[in-house]
Write a protein that holds these residues in place. Structure first.
Motif, short mmCIF file in Angstrom:
data_model
loop_
_atom_site.label_atom_id
_atom_site.label_comp_id
_atom_site.label_asym_id
_atom_site.label_seq_id
_atom_site.Cartn_x
_atom_site.Cartn_y
_atom_site.Cartn_z
N ARG A 184 132.37 44.33 107.02
CA ARG A 184 131.05 44.34 106.38
C ARG A 184 131.16 43.96 104.90
O ARG A 184 130.28 44.26 104.10
CB ARG A 184 130.42 45.73 106.50
N VAL A 205 133.70 59.14 103.85
CA VAL A 205 132.60 59.84 104.53
C VAL A 205 132.77 59.76 106.06
O VAL A 205 132.80 60.79 106.73
CB VAL A 205 131.23 59.32 104.07
N LYS B 79 136.21 36.20 102.34
CA LYS B 79 134.99 36.99 102.27
C LYS B 79 133.83 36.24 102.91
O LYS B 79 133.01 36.80 103.62
CB LYS B 79 134.66 37.32 100.82
N ARG B 82 134.19 36.39 106.58
CA ARG B 82 133.79 37.67 107.17
C ARG B 82 132.29 37.85 107.20
O ARG B 82 131.77 38.61 108.02
CB ARG B 82 134.46 38.82 106.43
N LEU B 87 131.61 41.03 112.79
CA LEU B 87 132.32 41.73 113.86
C LEU B 87 131.80 43.15 113.97
O LEU B 87 131.85 43.92 113.02
CB LEU B 87 133.83 41.72 113.56
N GLN B 95 131.15 54.07 111.63
CA GLN B 95 131.32 53.51 110.29
C GLN B 95 130.12 53.83 109.39
O GLN B 95 130.14 53.49 108.22
CB GLN B 95 131.48 52.00 110.40
N LEU B 96 129.10 54.47 109.93
CA LEU B 96 127.91 54.78 109.12
C LEU B 96 128.30 55.81 108.05
O LEU B 96 129.06 56.73 108.32
CB LEU B 96 126.79 55.36 110.00
N PHE B 97 127.76 55.66 106.84
CA PHE B 97 128.16 56.63 105.80
C PHE B 97 127.08 56.90 104.77
O PHE B 97 127.18 57.85 104.01
CB PHE B 97 129.41 56.13 105.08
N ASP B 104 122.39 52.08 104.44
CA ASP B 104 123.59 51.76 105.19
C ASP B 104 123.59 50.29 105.62
O ASP B 104 124.59 49.60 105.52
CB ASP B 104 123.73 52.68 106.40
N PHE B 107 124.48 47.85 102.89
CA PHE B 107 125.86 47.85 102.40
C PHE B 107 126.51 46.47 102.51
O PHE B 107 127.09 45.97 101.55
CB PHE B 107 126.68 48.88 103.19
N GLY B 108 126.36 45.83 103.69
CA GLY B 108 126.96 44.51 103.89
C GLY B 108 126.41 43.46 102.94
O GLY B 108 127.17 42.84 102.19
N ASN B 111 127.58 43.84 99.45
CA ASN B 111 128.96 43.41 99.25
C ASN B 111 129.06 41.90 99.10
O ASN B 111 130.04 41.39 98.56
CB ASN B 111 129.83 43.85 100.42
N MET B 160 124.17 40.71 107.34
CA MET B 160 124.97 39.74 106.58
C MET B 160 124.67 38.32 107.07
O MET B 160 125.27 37.36 106.58
CB MET B 160 126.46 40.06 106.73
#
Lengths: 266, 285
Positions: A184, A205, B79, B82, B87, B95-97, B104, B107-108, B111, B160
């Motif tokens: 990600r 987390v 980068k 990706r 994926l 992977q959630l945070f 959440d 986040f992608g 980045n 993304m």
């Protein structure tokens, strides 16, 4: 991602050391570590190093594999050596600006480096040849006398074995979450310290959550099998000393005596 | 353009006693806008394969080209790769945070260096694509149901705007209803967003209905790579790999053996029904 961490990870093979009773190995490591602090001469260190070399040879673990694990502690070793080298007062033999090396510092640094390396190698020989389960079994058995003082020996060793068991699981989990976040676009290789700390949040987390989830599941599974502490619990494979173990104790005793003798005579 | 995989191999624990060959000289081409099913038994190397495609794992030998450029080349921007090759891992909900669903998903895109407004725009689109109810955008991702969590995680990758989306066992651990929802969603996304989707699965029934092409992996090798109909003609070989053709294929095969002249190429219940109806005169009932 964590392939390089071999320090103290069990190496599966068959050898005299692998077959020894884990209690012997635990006591042996303890004796070895203490003896490293008993000896204080080069002769003593040579004796300790030879003993260790013999153990490594007996363990059947490839020397390269053991040394690869040492890489992780090189940094610690360097710091210790530097501190001893530059900060020990005494007869100055080299000086540049505020740094000075003393004769005492030099001998001290060398001894310290040798001692630390032997310490780490010595204890990693034990964990390389003993599974975590055997180790906690040994610990429980050796600490049994403390039960009379109401020390929860069984509980302590159970906690230890669970903790050890979870290290590889959590490492695998970390690897997985890391990959998922990299996919990600997360950047874990940033050199900027603040960015680096920030980038840990998406990793830590989920990791904590998964650790709690696993702990919960494990507690449930133990309950379901009626686990209720060490009271009246028997073992499938009780520890019994064999001939080899007795010989090992004698070898250990001889080693300890030699170490004390070097202390007295050198 | 897409991805070109040229004779790649991958070894785990290389150079130790525990060395495992996960990929063994695999070559394939993944063009734009195709729906591909990647099938294989546990340990067949399919997860390793998809991780090499976006550069998470570096191949031991061979090359992967994305739009003609070697992804292990010095000047190659990993980068960018990706973000173009999204994926979604197995159990992506782990992977959630973030504090709420929308952050959440953002986040992608964040980045990627996008502004908050643009990231939010993409996140909203992605959540729309996975049919997330609007009322949940501001709730904690940990309060969602299993299926919702998974959709939120898929949205996180979708935001993304990948050109190629890889989903590793997206239906694992879901009940039949959740499974159909996710698969329907993926098929819908394929139509809406015009991207290449690679669906990794060990279940032929999941995949057969939707995909244009099936790749079958076993023991680190790419064994079959063809249209579903042609792949399922190798029922016996597939069974040896611990896989199976869709259940309906077996029924059609049995019917054929009993003398009904139907084609055994049907992949879905609907196709099979139509085929049987076409031959109903022969059914002396």
């Amino acid at each position: 991602m964590f392939d390089s961490i071999t320090l103290g990870q069990y190496y599966q093979t068959d050898s005299v050391l692998h077959r020894l009773d884990p209690r012997v190995k635990l006591v042996g490591t303890f004796v070895y570590l203490i003896s490293l602090f008993v000896v204080d001469s080069y002769v003593g260190y040579i004796v300790a190093a030879l003993f260790l070399a013999a153990m490594i040879f007996l363990s059947n673990v490839p020397f390269r594999y053991i040394v690869r694990g040492m890489k992780t502690i090189v940094f610690l070793l360097l710091i210790t050596v530097c501190f001893n080298l530059f900060l020990t007062p005494g007869e100055v033999i080299w000086q540049a600006w505020i740094f000075k090396i003393t004769k005492e510092g030099l001998t001290f640094a060398i001894k310290m480096a040798v001692r630390l390396s032997l310490l780490i190698l010595g204890s990693s020989i034990m964990t390389l040849t003993t599974t975590p389960t055997q180790l906690t079994d040994a610990l429980e058995s050796l600490l049994r006398p403390l039960k009379k003082l109401h020390v929860p020996v069984h509980e302590i060793s159970m906690m230890m074995s669970i903790a050890l068991r979870f290290i590889p699981i959590l490492m695998e989990e970390t690897d997985k979450i890391m990959k998922a976040q990299i996919a990600r676009g997360a950047d874990f290789e940033s050199k900027n310290l603040i960015k680096k700390i920030k980038s840990m949040v998406p990793l830590l987390v989920p990791l904590f959550i998964s650790a709690f989830r696993r702990a919960n599941d494990l507690a449930m599974a133990m309950e379901a099998r009626c686990y209720r502490g060490g009271e009246g619990r028997t073992k499938m494979k009780p520890l019994v000393y064999k001939a080899n173990d007795r010989i090992a104790y004698l070898v250990l005793l001889a080693f300890a005596v030699v170490c004390i003798l070097t202390r007295i005579y050198f | 353009m897409g991805i070109k995989v040229d004779d790649i191999s991958f070894l785990y624990e290389r150079g130790t006693a525990m060395q495992v060959t996960a990929l063994d000289h695999v070559s394939a081409e993944i063009p734009d806008n195709q729906f591909i099913g990647l099938i294989g038994h546990t340990g067949s190397g399919k997860s390793t394969f998809v991780q090499t495609l976006n550069g998470l794992l570096k191949v031991t030998s061979g090359h992967i080209y994305y739009n003609g450029e070697d992804i292990d080349g010095d000047k190659f921007d990993k980068k960018k790769l990706r973000s173009d090759v999204g994926l979604v891992f197995q159990y992506p909900e782990h992977q959630l945070f973030e504090v709420d669903v929308i952050s959440d998903v953002m986040f992608g895109p964040r980045n990627l260096g996008l502004s908050d407004a643009e990231a939010k725009k993409r996140a909203l689109e992605a959540l729309e694509s996975v049919r997330m109810p609007k009322s949940l955008y501001k709730s904690s991702p940990f309060d969602l149901s299993g299926g919702q969590k998974r959709r939120a995680a898929i949205a996180g990758v979708l935001a993304m705007r990948p050109k190629i989306l890889i989903l590793d066992e997206p239906t694992a651990g879901l009940d039949p209803k959740g499974r159909d929802e996710i698969l329907g969603l993926i098929a819908g996304m394929k139509k809406e967003l015009n991207m290449t989707i690679i669906l990794v699965s060990h279940s032929m029934d999941d995949v057969a209905r939707y995909v244009d092409r099936i790749m079958v992996m076993g023991g680190g090798k790419l064994l079959y790579d063809d249209e579903p109909v042609k792949v399922f003609r190798h029922v016996t070989e597939l069974e040896e790999l611990g896989l199976a053709a869709p259940q309906i294929t077996y029924i059609m095969k049995l019917l054929k053996e009993r003398g009904l002249d139907v084609s055994s190429d049907a992949l879905t219940v609907e196709e099979a029904a139509a085929e049987i109806m076409a031959h109903r005169r022969e059914l002396h009932v």
